[in-house]
Design an enzyme around this catalytic site. Structure first.
Site, short mmCIF file in Angstrom:
data_model
loop_
_atom_site.label_atom_id
_atom_site.label_comp_id
_atom_site.label_asym_id
_atom_site.label_seq_id
_atom_site.Cartn_x
_atom_site.Cartn_y
_atom_site.Cartn_z
N ALA A 1 -11.34 5.58 1.59
CA ALA A 1 -10.22 4.73 1.16
C ALA A 1 -9.21 4.53 2.28
O ALA A 1 -8.58 3.47 2.38
CB ALA A 1 -9.54 5.33 -0.06
N ASP B 1 0.81 -1.21 0.00
CA ASP B 1 0.00 0.00 0.00
C ASP B 1 0.85 1.27 0.00
O ASP B 1 0.44 2.29 -0.54
CB ASP B 1 -0.93 0.00 1.21
CG ASP B 1 -2.09 -0.96 1.05
OD1 ASP B 1 -2.26 -1.52 -0.05
OD2 ASP B 1 -2.84 -1.17 2.03
N GLY B 2 2.03 1.20 0.60
CA GLY B 2 2.92 2.37 0.58
C GLY B 2 3.29 2.76 -0.83
O GLY B 2 3.29 3.95 -1.19
N ASP C 1 -3.63 12.20 22.21
CA ASP C 1 -2.34 12.02 21.55
C ASP C 1 -2.39 12.54 20.12
O ASP C 1 -1.37 12.89 19.54
CB ASP C 1 -1.94 10.54 21.53
CG ASP C 1 -1.40 10.06 22.86
OD1 ASP C 1 -1.16 10.91 23.74
OD2 ASP C 1 -1.22 8.84 23.02
N ASN D 1 -5.21 8.88 2.20
CA ASN D 1 -5.71 8.16 3.37
C ASN D 1 -6.26 9.07 4.44
O ASN D 1 -7.43 9.02 4.77
CB ASN D 1 -4.60 7.28 3.96
CG ASN D 1 -4.53 5.92 3.30
OD1 ASN D 1 -5.32 5.59 2.42
ND2 ASN D 1 -3.57 5.12 3.72
N SER E 1 -7.08 1.40 13.08
CA SER E 1 -6.29 0.99 14.23
C SER E 1 -6.54 1.89 15.43
O SER E 1 -6.30 1.50 16.57
CB SER E 1 -4.80 0.98 13.88
OG SER E 1 -4.31 2.29 13.69
#
Length: 262
Positions: free
Chosen positions: A160, A52-53, A152, A122, A168
């Protein structure tokens, strides 16, 4: 725009791109020997070999070329990629389903008053730079919705990108063609029970950093980072469209549904 087939299009001239992963480099050599390597300016389609990167890098670097991108998984994370096979590639491209997505545009103003712009496929995310939690004021379309989020970090994710860092951080998975964005906190301390929000796609999101000198915050748009930001404005960029190709039955819509039952 709904997904559709690409059968009526010609995909004879392919431009291959590969990550530095050994499996990707081997695939690049095998496929270019078999199908040739068209220059980008003459290509009908880009085939990205990696994870994906590499897909995100390819989309960013070729956004002005109006070329569809078909990924094959030769890397680590491959949510945006198809299964790898060297056989019947042109036939697979012609059968592929198309998904069109718009990126986010980030305008981040740093403590010196300088504005930095970047696009994110993203998400746009803010993160604390030091040991102290960040404090962020949230405005939607100019109206204050949260006076102080202690956390944080916080992010705005596209459909997408909703299965990436957003997921996450316990953000929602969004259908790829849903006209919404996810606003998701990272380790929210106060309000402790706030889990984020789902916003209309056209929403204008402003994130103002409270005490930016004492509690420095960085902003990222995919892999572009701005440090020591004072405020960040995020909106969808309708003038830029990326087209991704997927094997039938394995498009982004199906993957997003399947991921929720994994």
């Amino acid at each position: 725009m709904p997904e559709g087939g690409a059968a009526a299009r010609c995909f004879e001239r392919i431009s291959f791109r590969a990550s530095e992963a050994p499996a990707a480099r081997r695939a690049f050599r095998a496929l270019t020997e078999r199908y040739g390597q068209a220059p980008l300016e003459e290509a009908d389609v880009i085939v990205a070999l990696g994870g994906d990167g590499l897909m995100l890098q390819t989309l960013h670097e070729t956004e002005g070329l109006n070329l569809p991108v078909y990924g094959m998984h030769r890397g680590t994370v491959g949510f945006l990629m198809n299964d790898y096979s060297p056989d019947g590639l042109i036939a697979r491209l012609r059968r592929a389903e198309s998904a069109r997505i718009n990126p986010l545009r980030m305008t981040a103003v740093d403590l010196s008053g300088r504005a930095h712009e970047a696009l994110a496929i993203n998400e746009v995310a803010l993160f604390r730079q030091r040991h102290q939690a960040a404090k962020v004021r949230i405005l939607i379309d100019g109206q204050e919705r949260l006076a102080e989020l202690v956390c944080d970090g916080v992010m705005v994710a596209t459909p997408a990108g909703s299965t990436a860092y957003n997921y996450s951080a316990h953000g929602p998975i969004l259908p790829i063609h849903a006209d919404v964005l996810a606003l998701t906190p990272v380790s929210a301390f106060r309000p402790r029970r706030w889990r984020g929000a789902i916003l209309p796609k056209a929403a204008q999101v402003t994130l103002e950093v409270i005490e930016p000198g004492r509690r420095p915050v960085s902003a990222t748009a995919d892999n572009a980072e701005v440090r020591d930001v004072a405020r960040v404005h995020v909106r969808i960029e309708p003038a830029v469209t990326h087209e991704l190709l997927f094997d039938p039955g394995h498009g982004l819509e199906e993957r997003l549904i399947r991921e929720q039952f994994a």
